[in-house]
Design a protein around this motif. Structure first.
Motif, PDB file in Angstrom:
ATOM      1  N   THR A   1     -30.668   4.797  74.276  1.00 25.45           N
ATOM      2  CA  THR A   1     -29.861   3.558  74.393  1.00 25.45           C
ATOM      3  C   THR A   1     -29.061   3.396  73.114  1.00 25.45           C
ATOM      4  N   PRO A   2     -28.176   3.397  74.025  1.00 24.50           N
ATOM      5  CA  PRO A   2     -26.805   3.157  73.025  1.00 24.50           C
ATOM      6  C   PRO A   2     -26.232   1.533  72.038  1.00 24.50           C
ATOM      7  N   VAL A   3     -25.994   2.011  70.902  1.00 17.60           N
ATOM      8  CA  VAL A   3     -26.055   1.055  70.580  1.00 17.60           C
ATOM      9  C   VAL A   3     -25.202   0.701  69.892  1.00 17.60           C
ATOM     10  N   VAL A   4     -24.047  -1.133  71.036  1.00 12.82           N
ATOM     11  CA  VAL A   4     -23.124  -1.251  70.109  1.00 12.82           C
ATOM     12  C   VAL A   4     -23.354  -2.781  69.088  1.00 12.82           C
ATOM     13  N   PRO A   5     -22.316  -3.612  68.578  1.00  6.80           N
ATOM     14  CA  PRO A   5     -22.703  -4.809  67.712  1.00  6.80           C
ATOM     15  C   PRO A   5     -22.371  -5.914  69.031  1.00  6.80           C
ATOM     16  N   ASP A   6     -23.210  -6.859  68.875  1.00  6.53           N
ATOM     17  CA  ASP A   6     -23.434  -8.265  69.395  1.00  6.53           C
ATOM     18  C   ASP A   6     -21.798  -8.865  70.169  1.00  6.53           C
ATOM     19  N   PRO A   7     -21.573  -9.620  71.225  1.00  2.00           N
ATOM     20  CA  PRO A   7     -20.180  -8.989  71.667  1.00  2.00           C
ATOM     21  C   PRO A   7     -19.378  -9.907  71.258  1.00  2.00           C
ATOM     22  N   SER A   8     -20.425 -11.151  70.307  1.00  2.00           N
ATOM     23  CA  SER A   8     -19.273 -12.262  69.844  1.00  2.00           C
ATOM     24  C   SER A   8     -18.433 -11.671  69.077  1.00  2.00           C
TER      25      SER A   8
END
Length: 434
Positions: A175-182
Motif C-alpha cells: 500500500t503506497p504511503v504519502v504525506p498527509d494532504p495538508s
C-alpha cells in the motif's frame, strides 16, 4: 464536459484538521484540473439534502450516507469520489457511521459507475487489528473497489497489507504511503524575534473522549446514514466498557499530572501561552484547566476552527507543545519547533497517529507519552533539548511538501484518465447489453 468530483471528508465538523483536509484537497485538484467542479459531502452534515449536485458555501457539505445496496446521495451525478485524508477505523467499527469512509456495509456493491480514491487516509488511534476472516474480507473488498489507494503512514499501510494479503518489494508495503494532504500547503517563512525568555505555546487538548466529542460524532440521529451491521461493529456495551477501563483512566491521570507538573516547572524560565481552539473534542475546556495550574501564563482563545488563525498563533512561539496531529503539521509549516505531547499513544498498538508522524519526520525524540510511572521519559528534558537544537523544521516541512504535491500530481493524472476509461467501460457494457 467538466469532471464532477465529490470530496468526502469530515468538513462539517468544528475541527481544524477535518476542514483543512477538505479545503486543501479541493484547492490542489482545482489547480491541476481547472475544468473540474467539486461538491463536498460529510456524514455529520446537517445541511439540506436537496443540494446533492450543487452544494453551496452557505448550505455546507451535503449529508452523506451509504446504504446496503451501495447507493449514496450523489449516485449518478459524479464522475469521481475522493476521500480527503481522514481516517479509517475498522472493522470492527465503534459506530456504524464510520463505515461510510469504507464505502458502507457492502463496499463491493458501492456505486459501480464512479471512480473512487482514498488519498492519504490514516488509521484511527486504537483501531484493533482485523483479526477475523470476515473483517479481513471486508477490507479486501474495500481495497478491490478503490481505483486509487494511498495512506499517510507506514503503520496504516502495514495494517492494510496484513488484512488484505498485500506484500511489497524489499520489505516495503504494498500500500503506497504519502504525506498527509495538508502538507501540500506552501511553507511559511520562519520569523521570530529574539527574546530574553522563550515563549512556549501550549496547544494541548482533552486527553480522552469527552461528552462533547461523543455528541458530535454519534450522539445525533445518525444510524440511518449507514446501517448497523453487528458482524462489523463493536457492541455498544463493549465501547462503554473500553471507555471506562481503569487502566486507561490511570494513564489519563498520569498524563495530566506529569504535563501539569512540567508546565509549572517551565514557567520558571519561559513565558507560557495557552492556545485553545474550540472544536469537537472540547479542547477549550481542557486548555482552560491546564492554564489554571500556571496563573502567570497568557491565554489565547481562537475564534474559529480555521487553520490560518491557529498557524499564526503557533508561529509566534519559540516552541509549542501540541497534542493534535494537524497542530503539529501547522507548527512545522511555520518553522516552529514542537514537542508532541501525546495522550493517545496506545499500549496495545505501541503507537498512535501522532507518534507515527513524529517518527516519519525524523523527530521521534520530540514525542512524549505517559507510559507508566517507571517507563515515562522526562518531558522537561525533551523540551529543553528541543529548545537547544539547531532548527530543522523548515527543511523537514519542505521535504514533506514536495512529496505531498507529487502525490496530488499522481492523483490528478489518474483522475484525468478516469473519465475516458470509465466512458470506454460504459460503452463496452452497453455494447454487450445491446
Amino acid at each position: 464536459m467538466s469532471q464532477r468530483i465529490a470530496i468526502w471528508a469530515g468538513s462539517s465538523l468544528p475541527n481544524v484538521g477535518d476542514r483543512l483536509l477538505a479545503a486543501v484537497t479541493e484547492a490542489e485538484l482545482s489547480r491541476r484540473l481547472p475544468g473540474a467542479s467539486f461538491t463536498h459531502f460529510c456524514p455529520w452534515s446537517t445541511a439540506g439534502t436537496e443540494a446533492a449536485g450543487a452544494e453551496s458555501a452557505a448550505a455546507g457539505p451535503v449529508p452523506l450516507w451509504v446504504d446496503r445496496a451501495g447507493r449514496w446521495p450523489g449516485a449518478g451525478s459524479f464522475d469521481a469520489v475522493v476521500m480527503a485524508g481522514g481516517l479509517w477505523s475498522g472493522p470492527p467499527f465503534r459506530h456504524s457511521i464510520m463505515q461510510v469512509f469504507c464505502l458502507g456495509p457492502a463496499p463491493w456493491a458501492f456505486d459501480p459507475d464512479v471512480w473512487v480514491a482514498w488519498h492519504g487516509v490514516g488509521l484511527q488511534d486504537g483501531t484493533p487489528a482485523a483479526g477475523l476472516d470476515h473483517w479481513r474480507g471486508y477490507l479486501g473488498s474495500v481495497r478491490e473497489r478503490l481505483d486509487h489507494l494511498t495512506v499517510r503512514s507506514a503503520g496504516a499501510a502495514r495494517r492494510m497489507d496484513e488484512a488484505t494479503g498485500g506484500t511489497g518489494d524489499a520489505g516495503g508495503t504494498a500500500t503506497p504511503v504519502v504525506p498527509d494532504p495538508s502538507f501540500a500547503l506552501p511553507p511559511l517563512p520562519a520569523e521570530r524575534p529574539r527574546r530574553r525568555r522563550p515563549l512556549i505555546g501550549v496547544a494541548v487538548g482533552a486527553p480522552g473522549p469527552t461528552a462533547q466529542l461523543v455528541t458530535h460524532l454519534v450522539g445525533r440521529d445518525l444510524a440511518g446514514r449507514c446501517p448497523h451491521d453487528p458482524a462489523l461493529c463493536v457492541p455498544p456495551e463493549q465501547v462503554l466498557a473500553e471507555a471506562s477501563d481503569p487502566a486507561e483512566g490511570a494513564n489519563r491521570i498520569g498524563f495530566v499530572t506529569e504535563l501539569g507538573l512540567t508546565l509549572i516547572e517551565l514557567a520558571a524560565f519561559a513565558d507560557l501561552e495557552f492556545i485553545t481552539v474550540p472544536n469537537i473534542y472540547g479542547d477549550e475546556e481542557a486548555g482552560a484547566r491546564f492554564a489554571r495550574s500556571v496563573p502567570s501564563a497568557r491565554n489565547r482563545t481562537l475564534g474559529s476552527t480555521g487553520s490560518d488563525e491557529l498557524t499564526e498563533a503557533l508561529a509566534r512561539c519559540d516552541l509549542v507543545l501540541v497534542s493534535r496531529y494537524h497542530s503539529a503539521i501547522l507548527a512545522l509549516r511555520s518553522g516552529t519547533p514542537f514537542v508532541a505531547v501525546d495522550p493517545f499513544w496506545s499500549r496495545r498498538n505501541g503507537t498512535s497517529k501522532l507518534h507515527e508522524l513524529a517518527v516519519e519526520l525524523g523527530m521521534a525524540h520530540r514525542h512524549w507519552a505517559y507510559r507508566g510511572a517507571d517507563t515515562t521519559e522526562d518531558l522537561m528534558r525533551i523540551v529543553e533539548r528541543a529548545l537547544d537544537e539547531e532548527p530543522v523544521e523548515e527543511q523537514v516541512y519542505r521535504d514533506m511538501h514536495l512529496r505531498a504535491t507529487a502525490a496530488f500530481d499522481r492523483l490528478a493524472e489518474e483522475l484525468s484518465a478516469a473519465g475516458p476509461a470509465r466512458a470506454n467501460r460504459a460503452t463496452v457494457t452497453l455494447g454487450r447489453s445491446i
